[in-house]
Scaffold this active site. Structure first.
Site, mmCIF file in Angstrom:
data_model
loop_
_atom_site.group_PDB
_atom_site.id
_atom_site.type_symbol
_atom_site.label_atom_id
_atom_site.label_comp_id
_atom_site.label_asym_id
_atom_site.label_seq_id
_atom_site.Cartn_x
_atom_site.Cartn_y
_atom_site.Cartn_z
ATOM 1 N N HIS A 1 -5.607 40.063 -41.655
ATOM 2 C CA HIS A 1 -6.141 38.713 -41.474
ATOM 3 C C HIS A 1 -5.350 37.716 -42.318
ATOM 4 O O HIS A 1 -5.016 37.995 -43.468
ATOM 5 C CB HIS A 1 -7.617 38.674 -41.882
ATOM 6 N N HIS A 2 -5.087 36.569 -41.762
ATOM 7 C CA HIS A 2 -4.314 35.535 -42.452
ATOM 8 C C HIS A 2 -4.962 35.149 -43.777
ATOM 9 O O HIS A 2 -6.183 34.955 -43.864
ATOM 10 C CB HIS A 2 -4.205 34.298 -41.553
ATOM 11 N N GLY A 3 -4.143 34.998 -44.812
ATOM 12 C CA GLY A 3 -4.628 34.582 -46.123
ATOM 13 C C GLY A 3 -4.852 33.081 -46.182
ATOM 14 O O GLY A 3 -4.200 32.361 -46.958
ATOM 15 N N ASP A 4 -5.797 32.595 -45.396
ATOM 16 C CA ASP A 4 -5.984 31.160 -45.219
ATOM 17 C C ASP A 4 -6.443 30.436 -46.482
ATOM 18 O O ASP A 4 -5.955 29.349 -46.804
ATOM 19 C CB ASP A 4 -6.955 30.877 -44.071
ATOM 20 N N THR B 1 -6.000 31.161 -37.883
ATOM 21 C CA THR B 1 -4.955 30.325 -38.486
ATOM 22 C C THR B 1 -3.746 31.206 -38.798
ATOM 23 O O THR B 1 -3.685 32.358 -38.429
ATOM 24 C CB THR B 1 -5.465 29.673 -39.783
#
Length: 379
Positions: free
Chosen positions: A174-177, A205
């Site tokens: 998962h993106h490190g938003d 994102t």
């Protein structure tokens, strides 16, 4: 402190005092499982390594990153009852339930990451690992994606206020938003995230076009992967982009989020790498900076989490994990279904049209990064 210390393992049995509740994907028993496997592999009593128990972060420490109103609401939720407007702060959702001890747990994880950071920054050790950390989705004023306090952003903010240049590498599916947005407008932090595309996975994102703004333009770097990415595509994308940019940036300290939910058996993502690819990535990270703060992250197949983070700790200490899982470990945890007794599983390779399409997407992504980001760093 004894001389010659190179690594620190941050852990406490108190991590297990909090539970996200029945049915929640994030199970804190994975931390105990990892600790038990590291112990069974005899990777704790290493002369150059240190085992350290953390204390919870104080309010003063947390306010380096958190907004005061959010901290107050989170503390009010610690009794397990939703305070007024809790939902406004991302609390009380199925992802981020309000349960007894939620603030104390979050502060303890944050304290563990702060301890890891301070040991590395001071030069007491070169590398420190906090497997409970890497809660990369939370913002300064809200919880998100199983994360209440973003310990990665917290320690980076603390390093920045003392003038350090920090490279942050996130290999979670998962993106490190939360970390990206926290440092989106500064050139003091280089954030690099390789993850499944936001078109197919939370948080939606992490696209190539998210480059940063103002002074930070070109310092936010994303490698969104097609959902069919395998070992070859993951490793090629990582090696083509991340080490060259870190080398050009020359950080004082490296912070990594070592999520293992990109594994092919993980229930919360679609990309499919092997433990072998994870190990190769960690080996590559070990050589890019002299000072390294390593955090845990996602991972929802407990068998993968224990093996991956044990292997990472072995690499940090210039050791090799055993070929097979130790019998003592299996005797205690055999009920989890370790059908494959090998420590590192077989490579994850796909073929056919899906592979061809994945290669096409991957090459386009890397090509765009070479065009849009590399020139800003003199590459």
């Amino acid at each position: 402190m004894p001389s010659g210390l190179r690594t620190a393992f941050i852990y406490t049995p108190r991590f297990l005092e909090f539970d996200y509740g029945p049915g929640h994907p994030l199970r804190n028993e994975r931390l105990e499982l990892t600790y038990d496997l590291i112990s069974a592999c005899e990777l704790l009593p290493i002369p150059s390594a240190r085992y350290v128990e953390p204390e919870p972060a104080t309010d003063e420490e947390l306010l380096v990153f958190l907004k005061p109103d959010y901290l107050n609401v989170l503390k009010a939720a610690d009794a397990g009852h939703p305070p007024l407007e809790a939902f406004r702060y991302g609390l009380g959702t199925s992802d981020n339930p309000i349960l007894p001890g939620i603030y104390r747990w979050s502060a303890l994880v944050a304290g563990a990451s702060l301890l890891a950071m301070r040991l590395v920054e001071s030069g007491e050790v070169r590398t420190a690992l906090n497997i409970s950390g890497g809660l990369h989705h939370a913002g300064p004023g809200s919880a998100s994606g199983f994360c209440y306090i973003n310990d990665a952003a917290l320690i980076i903010a603390d390093l920045c206020r003392r003038g350090h240049r920090v490279a942050y590498v996130d290999i979670d599916a998962h993106h490190g938003d939360g970390v990206q947005w926290a440092f989106y407008d500064t050139d003091q932090v280089l954030t690099l995230s390789i993850h499944e595309s936001g078109h197919t996975l939370f948080p939606g994102t992490g696209f190539v076009e998210e480059l940063g703004e103002g002074k930070g333009e070109g310092y936010s770097v994303n490698i969104p992967l097609p959902s069919s990415a395998d070992d070859e595509i993951f490793l090629w994308c990582f090696n083509e982009v991340i080490p060259p940019l870190i080398d050009a940036f020359q950080p004082d300290i490296l912070v990594t989020q070592l999520g293992i939910d990109a594994h092919r058996t993980d229930p919360l993502s679609h990309v499919g790498i092997s433990l072998g690819a994870f190990v190769q990535t960690v080996r590559r990270l070990k050589g890019v900076c002299d000072r390294w703060v390593a955090l845990g992250g996602g991972g929802y197949d407990l068998r993968n989490v224990a093996r991956a983070w044990t292997a990472a700790w072995a690499i940090m200490n210039d050791r090799e994990p055993p070929a097979l899982l130790p019998e003592s470990f299996l005797a205690r945890h055999g009920g989890l279904g370790f059908s494959d007794l090998t420590f590192i599983d077989a490579p994850a390779i796909i073929e056919g049209k899906a592979k061809a399409r994945a290669w096409e997407e991957a090459r386009e992504t890397v090509g765009l990064l070479r065009q849009l980001v590399f020139p800003r760093h003199g590459i």
